[in-house]
Write a protein that holds these residues in place. Structure first.
Motif, PDB file in Angstrom:
ATOM      1  N   ASN A  20     -44.745 -25.647 -17.917  1.00 58.15           N
ATOM      2  CA  ASN A  20     -45.571 -24.443 -18.017  1.00 58.15           C
ATOM      3  C   ASN A  20     -47.047 -24.772 -18.218  1.00 58.15           C
ATOM      4  N   GLY A  28     -57.325 -17.484 -15.276  1.00 58.33           N
ATOM      5  CA  GLY A  28     -56.158 -18.343 -15.043  1.00 58.33           C
ATOM      6  C   GLY A  28     -55.098 -18.145 -16.105  1.00 58.33           C
ATOM      7  N   PHE A  29     -55.531 -17.990 -17.357  1.00 57.60           N
ATOM      8  CA  PHE A  29     -54.601 -17.757 -18.458  1.00 57.60           C
ATOM      9  C   PHE A  29     -53.880 -16.426 -18.263  1.00 57.60           C
ATOM     10  N   THR A  69     -52.966 -25.661 -13.354  1.00 54.31           N
ATOM     11  CA  THR A  69     -53.173 -25.410 -11.933  1.00 54.31           C
ATOM     12  C   THR A  69     -53.895 -24.081 -11.709  1.00 54.31           C
ATOM     13  N   LEU A  70     -53.461 -23.048 -12.404  1.00 55.43           N
ATOM     14  CA  LEU A  70     -54.070 -21.718 -12.239  1.00 55.43           C
ATOM     15  C   LEU A  70     -55.517 -21.693 -12.731  1.00 55.43           C
ATOM     16  N   GLU A  87     -47.085 -14.421 -15.037  1.00 50.21           N
ATOM     17  CA  GLU A  87     -45.999 -15.190 -14.410  1.00 50.21           C
ATOM     18  C   GLU A  87     -44.922 -15.594 -15.404  1.00 50.21           C
ATOM     19  N   THR A  88     -45.335 -15.905 -16.625  1.00 50.08           N
ATOM     20  CA  THR A  88     -44.450 -16.503 -17.622  1.00 50.08           C
ATOM     21  C   THR A  88     -43.690 -15.474 -18.451  1.00 50.08           C
ATOM     22  N   ARG A  99     -48.519 -25.708 -14.938  1.00 46.78           N
ATOM     23  CA  ARG A  99     -48.756 -24.515 -14.141  1.00 46.78           C
ATOM     24  C   ARG A  99     -50.016 -23.798 -14.621  1.00 46.78           C
ATOM     25  N   LEU A 100     -50.187 -23.693 -15.935  1.00 42.09           N
ATOM     26  CA  LEU A 100     -51.393 -23.087 -16.494  1.00 42.09           C
ATOM     27  C   LEU A 100     -52.623 -23.865 -16.046  1.00 42.09           C
ATOM     28  N   GLU A 134     -53.290 -14.797 -15.519  1.00 40.60           N
ATOM     29  CA  GLU A 134     -52.333 -14.935 -14.409  1.00 40.60           C
ATOM     30  C   GLU A 134     -51.074 -15.670 -14.873  1.00 40.60           C
ATOM     31  N   TRP A 135     -51.271 -16.715 -15.668  1.00 43.61           N
ATOM     32  CA  TRP A 135     -50.136 -17.487 -16.205  1.00 43.61           C
ATOM     33  C   TRP A 135     -49.269 -16.629 -17.113  1.00 43.61           C
TER      34      TRP A 135
END
Length: 109
Positions: free
Chosen positions: A24, A99-100, A30-31, A106-107, A27-28, A102-103
């Motif tokens: 995770n 980005g956070f 990356t975003l 998603e999460t 992924r964070l 968006e994460w």
């Protein structure tokens, strides 16, 4: 968005530190990195370090640009506080927060 709103988004999505896993966090990273690069901020050199670091109860993503190499992007601190680019002004923090956010979306369960 500001840092307090991002923290509220995390808690409002019923997330806790159990989601702070290596997968995770990558992924964070990356975003946030995509948001930084797409923003063109700091002469287009704003980016994340390659890997998120995770230790017992603590995780961090660091960032860099042409004039600095190792500053906070996001930290999950042992006391439960989530830090967001404490060095940044209102403009330069926006890619981190975007980005956070968006994460979180998603999460969230």
């Amino acid at each position: 968005m500001n840092s307090n709103e991002a923290r509220a988004l995390f808690s409002g999505a019923n997330l806790n530190y159990s989601v702070v896993t290596q997968k995770n966090m990558q992924r964070l990273r990356t975003l946030i990195n995509k948001q930084m690069k797409d923003s063109g901020l700091i002469k287009g050199t704003f980016s994340c370090h390659q890997r998120a670091k995770i230790r017992e109860g603590y995780a961090e993503i660091r960032c860099r640009s042409f004039y600095f190499d190792n500053r906070e992007a996001v930290t999950f601190n042992t006391d439960g506080f989530i830090g967001f680019a404490g060095w940044a002004d209102e403009k330069n923090i926006q890619p981190v927060l975007a980005g956070f956010a968006e994460w979180v979306k998603e999460t969230a369960p």
